[in-house]
Design a protein around this motif. Structure first.
Motif, mmCIF file in Angstrom:
data_model
loop_
_atom_site.group_PDB
_atom_site.id
_atom_site.type_symbol
_atom_site.label_atom_id
_atom_site.label_comp_id
_atom_site.label_asym_id
_atom_site.label_seq_id
_atom_site.Cartn_x
_atom_site.Cartn_y
_atom_site.Cartn_z
ATOM 1 N N ASP A 97 -9.767 -62.692 3.327
ATOM 2 C CA ASP A 97 -10.261 -63.822 4.111
ATOM 3 C C ASP A 97 -11.068 -63.378 5.320
ATOM 4 O O ASP A 97 -11.930 -64.101 5.809
ATOM 5 N N ASN A 98 -10.808 -62.170 5.844
ATOM 6 C CA ASN A 98 -11.541 -61.685 7.018
ATOM 7 C C ASN A 98 -12.796 -60.891 6.648
ATOM 8 O O ASN A 98 -13.398 -60.242 7.486
ATOM 9 N N GLY A 99 -13.174 -60.918 5.378
ATOM 10 C CA GLY A 99 -14.406 -60.265 4.938
ATOM 11 C C GLY A 99 -14.243 -58.829 4.498
ATOM 12 O O GLY A 99 -15.216 -58.206 4.054
ATOM 13 N N ASN A 100 -13.030 -58.271 4.611
ATOM 14 C CA ASN A 100 -12.812 -56.905 4.138
ATOM 15 C C ASN A 100 -12.869 -56.862 2.618
ATOM 16 O O ASN A 100 -12.408 -57.785 1.942
ATOM 17 N N ILE A 101 -13.432 -55.781 2.102
ATOM 18 C CA ILE A 101 -13.545 -55.609 0.647
ATOM 19 C C ILE A 101 -12.838 -54.317 0.253
ATOM 20 O O ILE A 101 -13.115 -53.246 0.810
ATOM 21 N N TYR A 102 -11.931 -54.428 -0.719
ATOM 22 C CA TYR A 102 -11.177 -53.279 -1.210
ATOM 23 C C TYR A 102 -11.468 -53.097 -2.699
ATOM 24 O O TYR A 102 -11.666 -54.072 -3.437
ATOM 25 N N LEU A 103 -11.491 -51.840 -3.130
ATOM 26 C CA LEU A 103 -11.659 -51.506 -4.540
ATOM 27 C C LEU A 103 -10.359 -50.912 -5.059
ATOM 28 O O LEU A 103 -9.765 -50.045 -4.411
ATOM 29 N N LEU A 104 -9.929 -51.372 -6.222
ATOM 30 C CA LEU A 104 -8.727 -50.861 -6.888
ATOM 31 C C LEU A 104 -9.133 -50.323 -8.251
ATOM 32 O O LEU A 104 -9.894 -50.975 -8.979
ATOM 33 N N GLN A 105 -8.595 -49.146 -8.626
ATOM 34 C CA GLN A 105 -9.068 -48.517 -9.862
ATOM 35 C C GLN A 105 -7.976 -47.675 -10.486
ATOM 36 O O GLN A 105 -7.095 -47.130 -9.802
ATOM 37 N N HIS A 106 -8.039 -47.564 -11.801
ATOM 38 C CA HIS A 106 -7.161 -46.660 -12.552
ATOM 39 C C HIS A 106 -7.827 -46.379 -13.887
ATOM 40 O O HIS A 106 -8.591 -47.198 -14.409
ATOM 41 N N GLU A 107 -7.539 -45.219 -14.462
ATOM 42 C CA GLU A 107 -8.150 -44.851 -15.741
ATOM 43 C C GLU A 107 -7.590 -45.695 -16.879
ATOM 44 O O GLU A 107 -8.249 -45.860 -17.907
ATOM 45 N N ASP A 108 -6.372 -46.204 -16.722
ATOM 46 C CA ASP A 108 -5.753 -47.015 -17.758
ATOM 47 C C ASP A 108 -6.300 -48.439 -17.688
ATOM 48 O O ASP A 108 -5.981 -49.204 -16.777
ATOM 49 N N HIS A 109 -7.123 -48.800 -18.658
ATOM 50 C CA HIS A 109 -7.768 -50.119 -18.640
ATOM 51 C C HIS A 109 -6.741 -51.233 -18.772
ATOM 52 O O HIS A 109 -6.869 -52.288 -18.128
ATOM 53 N N ILE A 110 -5.725 -51.016 -19.596
ATOM 54 C CA ILE A 110 -4.704 -52.059 -19.799
ATOM 55 C C ILE A 110 -3.949 -52.321 -18.500
ATOM 56 O O ILE A 110 -3.680 -53.471 -18.131
ATOM 57 N N LEU A 111 -3.626 -51.239 -17.783
ATOM 58 C CA LEU A 111 -2.917 -51.388 -16.516
ATOM 59 C C LEU A 111 -3.746 -52.170 -15.503
ATOM 60 O O LEU A 111 -3.247 -53.075 -14.831
ATOM 61 N N VAL A 112 -5.023 -51.841 -15.397
ATOM 62 C CA VAL A 112 -5.894 -52.544 -14.446
ATOM 63 C C VAL A 112 -6.042 -54.006 -14.827
ATOM 64 O O VAL A 112 -6.049 -54.892 -13.975
ATOM 65 N N ARG A 113 -6.149 -54.273 -16.128
ATOM 66 C CA ARG A 113 -6.269 -55.671 -16.560
ATOM 67 C C ARG A 113 -4.998 -56.455 -16.252
ATOM 68 O O ARG A 113 -5.066 -57.646 -15.912
#
Length: 450
Positions: free
Chosen positions: A116-132
């Motif tokens: 809400d304050n405009g901060n942008i975070y990226l989340l990542q993992h090699e496991d596509h199923i886990l990220v989904r």
């Protein structure tokens, strides 16, 4: 009191952790959690772009918050707190989530969360199923809590995005979710018009007209939106390239200067110097021979690249330079670089196929006659330069016992440097064999050919 309302109540403790209203509600509330390790990076903080640095983080999605910890140990309960003190807290009620574009990160399976304050975070993992799975959980929470917010008019009433479609005559409306964030981040140059309607709820409707190519549907609209975004990028790149000034106009303005020696053409160099052989080549060969031709690995051993580039700049800027101050390997490296960077090779493009066929001829006498005939058709500056270079290489070959440069060694060094096809071919190895064979043949039969 409704149990779901009670479970959603979270209060801060003095220890900096998070606790539930009572222990009886704790077990039920933890059933709504999702926790695990993901790589995270902060992209924007306070509307300012920060240096992206990936780190492994332990995440806990609890109620309408996403907590980010250094590790799992930091998330363990502390005294009266059900959760430890996190490094980062994201309130999902006013946040949005989407799959990150390639512009955000080259990594695979990357989620982008805008708080809400405009901060942008990226989340990542090699496991596509886990990220989904994380995407499903977080997106579900965002939709749930965004639809339940009623105390803030701006966020409570989700605007609709109506996109005019000239082909289908349809409009698409973004649902009450994170897509409102995409509408807020539209380019200022896009045709965005806000109008208020009195349809009972006093909702604000944002209409986006597609006559402006700057706006394209966000990736959350599905494959159609992603395809439109790709088309938009291509159009913008074409416009950018079309606005670039031509090389001729840059030359007239003095911004771009044509190379004087290195990277130029033999005919241009000789015309400018009023010679039949480039002056640098003549002086360079004299400097090499004055130092001696018995150096081990002459032309095979590379010189200092920094010194070679320094010499190159000096030669391109002025005719006043002293080659005697340079090491012999720097001089041989500069000579090879001169031929390698010519816009057209010393042996012209039009002779490449003819000489390649001639070198395969098994008739020795016919091969010699044909080779001599083809070489005689070269332009004057190319022919004179070729004679000067190979007369020097013949003298290098005479010191083969000291410098260990046999005809095959010299051919390997100068084959791809003196000739190459006008169009690149997949048969690189075959082309290289032909180039080496032709240079070796000219070297061994120099007196007969010239």
């Amino acid at each position: 009191m409704d149990l779901s309302c009670v479970l959603s109540c979270v209060i801060f403790t003095v220890q900096g952790g998070y606790t539930l209203r009572n222990a009886a509600q704790s077990a039920s509330a933890f059933d709504t959690q999702k926790r695990g390790y993901l790589f995270r990076a902060k992209l924007i903080e306070g509307k300012k772009k920060v240096k992206k640095s990936w780190c492994l983080s332990f995440l806990v999605a609890f109620d309408h918050h996403l907590f980010m910890y250094k590790d799992e140990k930091a998330a363990m309960p502390k005294q009266d707190a059900e959760l430890g003190k996190p490094e980062i807290i994201v309130d999902l009620r006013q946040s949005s989530i989407d799959w990150a574009s390639k512009e955000r990160s080259n990594r695979k399976n990357v989620l982008e969360i805008t708080s809400d304050n405009g901060n942008i975070y990226l989340l990542q993992h090699e496991d596509h199923i886990l990220v989904r799975q994380w995407f499903t959980v977080l997106n579900g929470k965002i939709k749930k809590f965004n639809s339940s917010v009623t105390d803030e008019p701006e966020e409570a009433t989700v605007p609709e995005i109506e996109r005019n479609n000239n082909q289908k005559g349809q409009s698409s409306t973004l649902p009450a979710s994170s897509k409102f964030k995409h509408a807020k981040r539209l380019s200022k140059s896009s045709s965005l018009k806000k109008r208020h309607t009195n349809n009972g709820g006093g909702r604000s409707v944002y209409t986006v007209h597609e006559d402006n190519a700057e706006f394209q549907a966000p990736s959350s609209l599905g494959p159609a939106g992603e395809g439109a975004a790709k088309v938009s990028i291509k159009l913008r790149l074409k416009k950018l390239l079309s606005r670039r000034p031509t090389q001729e106009s840059l030359e007239k303005q003095g911004i771009y200067q044509v190379e004087r020696v290195f990277g130029s053409r033999l005919q241009f160099i000789c015309d400018r110097e009023s010679t039949t052989v480039p002056r640098f080549l003549d002086r360079c060969i004299q400097a090499i021979e004055s130092k001696g031709l018995d150096f081990d690995g002459l032309y095979r051993i590379s010189g200092n690249l920094a010194q070679i580039q320094k010499l190159r700049l000096l030669v391109d800027q002025s005719d006043d330079y002293n080659l005697a101050d340079y090491d012999v390997n720097v001089l041989t490296g500069a000579l090879k670089l001169f031929f390698r960077e010519l816009k057209e090779p010393l042996i012209p493009f039009q002779l490449y196929n003819a000489l390649s066929e001639t070198i395969r001829d098994k008739d020795v006498n016919k091969r010699a006659r044909t080779m001599k005939l083809h070489l005689s058709t070269m332009p004057t500056v190319n022919s004179n330069t070729l004679k000067l270079l190979f007369s020097h290489l013949v003298r290098v070959l005479q010191h083969a016992d000291q410098n260990r440069m046999k005809p095959q060694n010299i051919a390997i060094v100068f084959g791809p440097t003196l000739m190459w096809p006008e169009k690149e071919s997949s048969a690189i190895a075959v082309n290289m064999m032909c180039q080496n064979s032709i240079v070796e043949y000219i070297l061994l039969h120099f007196d007969r050919l010239f």
